[in-house]
Enzyme design. Structure first.
Site, short mmCIF file in Angstrom:
data_model
loop_
_atom_site.label_atom_id
_atom_site.label_comp_id
_atom_site.label_asym_id
_atom_site.label_seq_id
_atom_site.Cartn_x
_atom_site.Cartn_y
_atom_site.Cartn_z
N LYS A 26 0.81 -1.16 -0.07
CA LYS A 26 0.12 0.05 0.03
C LYS A 26 0.69 1.22 -0.08
O LYS A 26 0.66 2.18 -0.69
CB LYS A 26 -0.90 -0.09 1.12
CG LYS A 26 -2.04 -0.87 1.05
CD LYS A 26 -2.83 -0.99 2.35
CE LYS A 26 -4.10 -2.25 2.18
NZ LYS A 26 -4.66 -2.61 3.62
N ASP B 15 -11.29 3.21 4.27
CA ASP B 15 -11.54 1.80 4.32
C ASP B 15 -13.42 1.45 4.28
O ASP B 15 -13.92 0.57 3.71
CB ASP B 15 -11.35 0.88 5.56
CG ASP B 15 -10.11 -0.05 5.19
OD1 ASP B 15 -9.83 -0.36 4.19
OD2 ASP B 15 -9.48 -0.45 6.29
N GLN C 48 -5.09 -1.11 9.85
CA GLN C 48 -4.88 -2.64 9.11
C GLN C 48 -5.52 -3.52 10.26
O GLN C 48 -4.96 -3.50 11.35
CB GLN C 48 -3.36 -2.89 8.82
CG GLN C 48 -3.17 -4.15 8.20
CD GLN C 48 -4.02 -4.00 6.81
OE1 GLN C 48 -3.66 -3.06 6.14
NE2 GLN C 48 -4.32 -5.30 6.27
#
Ligand code: NAD
Length: 300
Positions: free
Chosen positions: A54, A121, A98
């Site tokens: 990422k 997200d 995460q």
């Protein structure tokens, strides 16, 4: 029939190029550099790989990338403080924590402490509610990537019968919601669904998000249907040498590809789209934060 292969790798490269173009324009026209912060708690090896890739791709499209690597025993209060600082940082437009988090941390509470406008997200309860009511929101990356591929392949999916296998909060449910918002007729199947084969056979679009290797055989697929395989499963592959493994999806690729009209492979299908959509969400969040028009084609 032999299915058209929907090339997620190539599609994701196109999305990243589009994101890069918008980033360049934000810099030259407005002096703004979109920034993405990724928070990683602990040392889960799979998460390490995701976070590294990422960060690399964030920099490649010209955005600012910030990584916060915290010890596995970081307290909830300390993690909340890191997120609060990122919420208040004007140079950060997207925050991703995460998952999975270590067991002692309350995942829901942490996710809901992220500013919804920076929740790239799309897991914050406000974004879930906005998506559920068809309003502008941050959309979870994996389902957004699937939707982009479906729109690209079909133009419109209005009126099509779609079956989503799996009802998780991060893939199945938001996927079903996106398909519904695009006027598909949507069925959500799950572990308690009776006669799954019969349900899947009615679908013009099948999205498999279960996490069970090759569980959908070709004889469940309606001829000509589009199959989107979200699953990522690692199988032993002794034929490739001792200790070797290979990745497979939730659908049995060869038998499904023989019947379907279009199919995404694993690897090289949905996977690459997920990070591309994370970058797309960050540039969208940056435009919204600065009152600028959103990039077209990068949102739901
Ligand atoms: P999850 O475990 O949270 O959810 C799985 C879902 O499958 C559940 O809702 C369950 O009801 C359903 N299910 C389980 N057994 C079933 C059965 N026999 N029949 C029908 N439904 C069944 O998983 P998830 O987080 O939604 O992920 C699903 C898969 O997608 C995993 O393989 C994961 O690795 C993969 N994934 C890929 C990406 C990507 O970027 N490509 C992103 C997220 C998840």
């Amino acid at each position: 029939m032999t299915a058209t292969v929907i090339d997620g790798k190539e599609f994701a490269a196109r999305v990243r190029a589009q994101v890069g173009m918008h980033v360049a324009r934000l810099k030259t026209d407005h002096g703004i550099t979109p920034g993405l912060a990724v928070v990683l708690v602990g040392e889960d090896p799979a998460s390490e790989v995701y976070v590294r890739s990422k960060g690399k791709m964030t920099v490649e499209v010209g955005m600012k990338s910030v990584e916060h690597r915290l010890d596995a025993d970081t307290s909830q209060a300390d993690l909340l403080k890191v997120i609060e600082d990122l919420n208040n940082d004007p140079e950060i437009h997207g925050i991703l924590c995460q998952l999975p988090l270590p067991k002692h941390l309350n995942e829901d509470l942490i996710i809901n402490s992220i500013d919804p406008a920076k929740d790239v997200d799309g897991f914050h309860i406000s974004n879930v509610g906005l998506l559920g009511t068809g309003q502008k929101s941050m959309v979870p990356c994996t389902p957004l990537g699937c939707l982009m591929m479906l729109r690209d392949h079909h133009g419109s999916i209005s009126g099509m019968n779609a079956v989503v296998i799996g009802r998780s909060n991060i893939v199945g449910k938001p996927m079903a919601q996106l398909l519904l918002n695009d006027s598909a007729t949507v069925t959500i199947a799950h572990s308690r669904t009776k006669d799954l084969a019969d349900v899947v056979r009615r679908a013009d679009i099948v999205v498999a998000a279960v996490g069970r290797a090759e569980m959908v055989p070709g004889d469940w697929i309606k001829p000509g249907a589009t199959v989107i395989d979200v699953g990522i499963n690692r199988l032993d592959a002794p034929e490739r040498g001792a200790g070797k493994t290979r990745l497979v999806g939730d659908v049995d690729y060869d038998s499904c590809a023989a019947v379907a009209g279009a199919i995404t492979p694993v690897p090289g299908g949905v996977g690459p789209m997920t990070i591309a959509c994370l970058l797309a969400n960050t540039v969208t969040a940056c435009c919204r934060a600065n009152g600028l028009p959103e990039p077209e084609g990068l949102t739901a």
